[in-house]
Scaffold this motif. Structure first.
Motif, PDB file in Angstrom:
ATOM      1  N   THR A  19       0.815  -1.225   0.000  1.00 25.11           N
ATOM      2  CA  THR A  19       0.000   0.000   0.000  1.00 25.11           C
ATOM      3  C   THR A  19       0.843   1.268   0.000  1.00 25.11           C
ATOM      4  O   THR A  19       0.343   2.342  -0.318  1.00 25.11           O
ATOM      5  N   THR A  20       2.118   1.169   0.370  1.00 25.66           N
ATOM      6  CA  THR A  20       2.973   2.367   0.433  1.00 25.66           C
ATOM      7  C   THR A  20       4.124   2.342  -0.568  1.00 25.66           C
ATOM      8  O   THR A  20       4.724   3.390  -0.820  1.00 25.66           O
ATOM      9  N   SER A  57       3.272  -5.203  -6.955  1.00 22.78           N
ATOM     10  CA  SER A  57       2.611  -3.921  -6.672  1.00 22.78           C
ATOM     11  C   SER A  57       3.325  -2.730  -7.304  1.00 22.78           C
ATOM     12  O   SER A  57       2.719  -1.686  -7.509  1.00 22.78           O
TER      13      SER A  57
END
Length: 211
Positions: free
Chosen positions: A73-74, A162
């Motif tokens: 997510t980061t 990701s």
């Protein structure tokens, strides 16, 4: 683009210390991107990175410390931040050049008519940057299509996929999976997309020169 435009407007209006500020903004342009990526790897490292050290030990905000490059997510947000740091100076140059190309007579006439400060920016400066918007937008798209160094050096496309970008997918398909045919097809498609935007950029520059 918005950040670069805001910085360019700031540099245009600030007179004192302008040279120092320009140097700070433009300095990342001359730093090799691979070196910048290595430095930011250390800054964003979870256990001994500078950012988490400041958050945990200096500001006592431990809840904000994160595994920036190891969290799905980061990780992409961190890479985007590094990309902005490395490239915002170039677009700032383009915007600053566009602002400085506006006739001084036009700016002075607007000020005499009462258009100063924010009103002058909104009514005079921003409308006269249409060509610069197009050029910076095309450059940003072309640069976005060519992103490779940051994710390759800092995350290797992870965690998971990701932060996997097109150039990396082509690279891994060709040199890890040894599927040269599929990698070549992707490379041709990416090259064609890049060529389309490059031709648009060339056409706009040519139209400007003829004008």
């Amino acid at each position: 683009m918005l950040l670069s435009l805001a910085i360019a407007l700031l540099l245009f209006h600030i007179k004192r210390g302008n040279e120092v500020l320009r140097t700070i903004i433009f300095m990342p342009i001359v730093v090799p991107l691979s070196l910048s990526a290595l430095v930011f790897m250390w800054i964003l490292q979870e256990n001994y990175g500078l950012l988490n050290f400041i958050l945990r030990d200096v500001l006592k905000l431990s809840f904000l410390a994160k595994p920036w490059l190891n969290n799905g997510t980061t990780a992409m947000g961190s890479l985007i931040g590094v990309g902005l740091w490395a490239t915002v100076g170039f677009e700032t140059i383009l915007f600053l050049g566009g602002i400085q190309s506006i006739s001084k007579e036009v700016l002075e006439a607007a000020e005499i008519d009462g258009a100063s400060g924010i009103k002058r920016i909104v009514s005079i400066i921003l409308p006269n940057l249409r060509e610069t918007y197009v050029l910076t937008g095309l450059w940003a798209i072309l640069h976005g299509l060519k992103v490779f160094v940051e994710p390759m050096v800092m995350t290797n496309g992870g965690p998971g996929n990701s932060t996997l970008v097109m150039y990396q997918e082509i690279y891994f398909t060709a040199f890890s999976n040894f599927d040269m045919g599929y990698a070549s097809a992707m490379a041709y498609i990416l090259g064609a997309i890049t060529m389309v935007f490059a031709l648009i950029n060339f056409y706009l520059n040519r139209s400007k020169d003829h004008a």
